[in-house]
Design a protein around this motif. Sequence first.
Motif, short mmCIF file in Angstrom:
data_model
loop_
_atom_site.label_atom_id
_atom_site.label_comp_id
_atom_site.label_asym_id
_atom_site.label_seq_id
_atom_site.Cartn_x
_atom_site.Cartn_y
_atom_site.Cartn_z
N VAL A 155 0.86 -1.19 0.00
CA VAL A 155 0.00 0.00 0.00
C VAL A 155 0.89 1.24 0.00
O VAL A 155 1.75 1.38 0.88
CB VAL A 155 -0.87 0.02 1.28
CG1 VAL A 155 -1.83 1.20 1.27
CG2 VAL A 155 -1.61 -1.28 1.44
N PRO A 156 0.73 2.15 -0.95
CA PRO A 156 1.56 3.37 -0.91
C PRO A 156 1.08 4.31 0.21
O PRO A 156 -0.11 4.54 0.35
CB PRO A 156 1.34 4.00 -2.29
CG PRO A 156 0.11 3.38 -2.83
CD PRO A 156 -0.17 2.11 -2.10
N GLN A 170 10.13 6.35 9.45
CA GLN A 170 10.40 5.38 10.51
C GLN A 170 9.09 4.76 11.01
O GLN A 170 9.03 3.56 11.29
CB GLN A 170 11.14 6.08 11.65
CG GLN A 170 11.71 5.17 12.68
CD GLN A 170 12.71 4.18 12.10
OE1 GLN A 170 12.51 2.97 12.25
NE2 GLN A 170 13.75 4.66 11.44
N ALA A 171 8.04 5.58 11.08
CA ALA A 171 6.74 5.07 11.55
C ALA A 171 6.23 3.97 10.62
O ALA A 171 5.68 2.95 11.07
CB ALA A 171 5.74 6.22 11.64
N ILE A 172 6.42 4.17 9.32
CA ILE A 172 5.95 3.15 8.36
C ILE A 172 6.70 1.83 8.59
O ILE A 172 6.13 0.75 8.55
CB ILE A 172 6.12 3.67 6.91
CG1 ILE A 172 5.14 4.83 6.69
CG2 ILE A 172 5.87 2.56 5.89
CD1 ILE A 172 5.35 5.60 5.40
N ALA A 208 -0.50 13.14 8.11
CA ALA A 208 -1.89 12.68 8.00
C ALA A 208 -1.98 11.30 7.35
O ALA A 208 -2.74 10.43 7.81
CB ALA A 208 -2.69 13.70 7.20
N ALA A 209 -1.21 11.07 6.28
CA ALA A 209 -1.30 9.79 5.56
C ALA A 209 -0.85 8.63 6.44
O ALA A 209 -1.44 7.54 6.44
CB ALA A 209 -0.47 9.85 4.29
N VAL A 210 0.20 8.87 7.24
CA VAL A 210 0.71 7.82 8.12
C VAL A 210 -0.30 7.53 9.23
O VAL A 210 -0.58 6.37 9.55
CB VAL A 210 2.08 8.23 8.73
CG1 VAL A 210 2.61 7.15 9.66
CG2 VAL A 210 3.10 8.49 7.61
N GLY A 245 -4.33 4.08 11.67
CA GLY A 245 -5.71 3.91 12.13
C GLY A 245 -6.36 2.69 11.48
O GLY A 245 -7.03 1.89 12.14
N LYS A 246 -6.10 2.52 10.17
CA LYS A 246 -6.68 1.37 9.45
C LYS A 246 -6.17 0.05 10.03
O LYS A 246 -6.85 -0.97 10.02
CB LYS A 246 -6.30 1.42 7.98
CG LYS A 246 -7.21 2.32 7.16
CD LYS A 246 -6.86 2.18 5.69
CE LYS A 246 -7.44 3.34 4.91
NZ LYS A 246 -6.74 3.59 3.66
N LEU A 247 -4.92 0.08 10.53
CA LEU A 247 -4.35 -1.14 11.11
C LEU A 247 -4.77 -1.33 12.57
O LEU A 247 -4.37 -2.29 13.22
CB LEU A 247 -2.82 -1.11 11.02
CG LEU A 247 -2.21 -1.11 9.60
CD1 LEU A 247 -0.71 -0.96 9.65
CD2 LEU A 247 -2.57 -2.41 8.87
N GLY A 248 -5.51 -0.33 13.09
CA GLY A 248 -6.02 -0.44 14.47
C GLY A 248 -5.15 0.22 15.52
O GLY A 248 -5.29 -0.06 16.71
N PHE A 249 -4.21 1.09 15.10
CA PHE A 249 -3.35 1.76 16.09
C PHE A 249 -3.73 3.24 16.17
O PHE A 249 -3.56 3.98 15.20
CB PHE A 249 -1.87 1.62 15.70
CG PHE A 249 -1.43 0.19 15.55
CD1 PHE A 249 -1.38 -0.65 16.66
CD2 PHE A 249 -1.08 -0.33 14.32
CE1 PHE A 249 -1.01 -1.97 16.54
CE2 PHE A 249 -0.69 -1.66 14.18
CZ PHE A 249 -0.66 -2.48 15.30
N GLN A 250 -4.24 3.65 17.33
CA GLN A 250 -4.63 5.05 17.52
C GLN A 250 -3.44 5.78 18.15
O GLN A 250 -3.22 5.71 19.35
CB GLN A 250 -5.87 5.16 18.41
CG GLN A 250 -7.11 4.46 17.85
CD GLN A 250 -7.43 4.83 16.40
OE1 GLN A 250 -7.30 5.98 16.01
NE2 GLN A 250 -7.82 3.85 15.60
#
Length: 301
Positions: A61-62, A72-74, A181-183, A188-193
């Motif tokens: 996923v881009p 680093q977060a990615i 914002a994109a990260v 969020g989609k992966l369930g990490f707030q």
Amino acid sequence: MERFFRRSLNVTMLCKQTWCEMQAVYSLELPLVAKRELERAEVKAGASVHLARELEVHEVVPVRAVTREDRQAINLLNLLGMIPVLQAGGVVRELPVFGVLEGVYMVGVIDELHYSDRGELVLSELKTRRHSSLPREAQAKGHRLQVGLYKLLFDGLVRGFLTRDDFVEHLRLRLEQPLGAAVLQHAGKLGFQVTTLGDLLDVLLLNLRYCELPGIDVLRLEYRHQDSGLALGSQDVPFDEDLLRAELRNLLSYWTGRREPRGVDIEEAWKCGMCAYEKHCQWRGEQLQGSVMLHTDKKPK
Ligand code: SF4
């Protein structure tokens, strides 16, 4: 590392170094020559085989990264997403590993981890070959180092050796920096707030502490012919941590400024004949002043 503005080293850079240290240094000093080298058809073909294998087990996923903290977060999210797959006994590919080894922050990407029928955790590193033969010792040495370092990094992660300070002291990352914002959307989609890199790092460190994943049991090199895709053979690599760390310390002594880089020895002068930096190489020039090198130009049969 300071000279090249490096805060971390890639495992693959150390593998290049085992082939020829001068060549590894030139790949940083002469980036345009290095770029031409990366654009060679066979290098591209190797990369596309890896991508095709990765796509077999997960989606790519881009995600737009703006800052170093975003990038680093990615990386952390990629690892976080793979922990449950491994816990469930599944296969993961392109798994990021990182951590401090012998005082240097190192990063790498493991091709594949899966469990054998006997329940062993197997690291499988795919190498594509232009020739339909297994590599010679000069090349295989780097491959063994690569998988050994991946094991040290992975085992360090699942044993909880990674700390918050590693990210601040070695990488100089701003843990309080809000993520882009994109990260955040991807997290969020992966369930990490989360809001910051520090938040995400805390989630990762907690996951690693309680994941109960084993260390890697088997290090396997798998060789395939690039054009036909046919398997050429596989080799299991023995793991001797003391020997590996001694080799690593020797390699790192260049990067930490304790010695000058070295080119190949006379017996391996055949490597120069296939080196993109040959005409720039100071070491080679100095060696050529001796007559022995002129007679060892060709790769031994
Ligand atoms: S010419 Fe030879 S010594 Fe120089 S970088 Fe290339 S392989 Fe190394």
